[in-house]
Design an enzyme around this catalytic site. Structure first.
Site, short mmCIF file in Angstrom:
data_model
loop_
_atom_site.label_atom_id
_atom_site.label_comp_id
_atom_site.label_asym_id
_atom_site.label_seq_id
_atom_site.Cartn_x
_atom_site.Cartn_y
_atom_site.Cartn_z
N ARG A 54 0.88 -1.18 0.00
CA ARG A 54 0.00 0.00 0.00
C ARG A 54 0.91 1.22 0.00
NH1 ARG A 54 -2.61 4.19 0.08
NH2 ARG A 54 -4.78 4.40 0.78
N GLU A 62 -11.66 4.88 -5.54
CA GLU A 62 -11.99 3.45 -5.50
C GLU A 62 -12.30 2.89 -6.89
OE1 GLU A 62 -11.79 1.47 -2.96
OE2 GLU A 62 -11.39 3.00 -1.43
N ARG A 118 -0.76 -5.06 4.60
CA ARG A 118 -0.05 -4.59 3.40
C ARG A 118 1.16 -3.77 3.82
NH1 ARG A 118 -5.13 -1.68 0.55
NH2 ARG A 118 -5.05 -0.70 2.61
#
Length: 215
Positions: A54, A62, A118
């Site tokens: 990330r 999104e 992540r």
């Protein structure tokens, strides 16, 4: 003799630094969206679970139907279609800038991983002969395809690159994109406002292909 030892130590230290730098370069093998990707740390060309990154400091729009999409539409005065369209363009930007390239990935957050395990990292790429590299966070912000994640430790540093007006300008282009969701199991297409999409196990936002009919 003493000078020879000092010179030898200098050469060894320099070699170790170069080797360490080379060790930090790995290939980007999968783009999930504009701020999430897989880097091949395991050198097996497979996007393993422990290789999901990330990008620290940024947030792109999104590409899935979720709560985040609704919040982004509200916070930036965009429609759902516009949020998805800008998110799709951010993903394409990441593919163009990073996919299949060797990048330098550096832990840059206060913790190494987020709540979803992540890796929180900064990405450097397209380095020149002098070792000067592009910083992905800065580039995607300048492109108007991301916003600063306000809770990141990098937020204050990155705000000067954020371009909200440019991002909103992409809304008209987003409306012109013929976007659909594809069910990756059945390969069926679904409209982006289809409620059934949220029930799918695995789906992806894509541009609907142009079907050519034989005459």
């Amino acid at each position: 003799m003493k000078k020879s030892i000092i010179l030898l130590l200098f050469v060894l230290i320099t070699a170790m630094q170069v080797f360490a730098d080379d060790e930090n370069f790995y290939k980007v093998i999968k783009i999930v969206d504009g701020d999430t990707l897989y880097i091949d740390f395991n050198n097996n060309n497979i996007p393993d679970n422990n290789e999901k990154v990330r990008v620290n400091g940024i947030d792109t729009m999104e590409t899935k139907l979720n709560k985040g999409l609704k919040y982004q539409a509200r916070d930036y005065n965009l429609t759902q279609r516009e949020v998805l369209g800008i998110g799709y363009m951010a993903k394409k930007f990441a593919q163009k800038e990073l996919l299949n390239k060797d990048v330098k990935a550096v832990y840059s957050a206060e913790t190494q991983t987020d709540a979803y395990n992540r890796k929180l990292m900064s990405i450097y790429y397209d380095c020149d002969k002098d070792g000067i590299c592009k910083n992905y966070e800065e580039e995607v912000l300048k492109a108007g395809l991301a916003v600063v994640y306000p809770y990141s430790n990098l937020a204050d540093k990155l705000y000067k690159y954020e371009n909200i007006n440019k991002m909103r300008d992409f809304s008209s282009k987003a409306n012109r994109l013929d976007l659909v969701f594809i069910d990756k199991e059945t390969h069926e297409y679904h409209n982006i406002d289809c409620k059934n999409v949220e029930k799918l196990n695995c789906y992806e936002l894509v541009e609907k292909p142009i079907i050519k009919y034989k005459i």
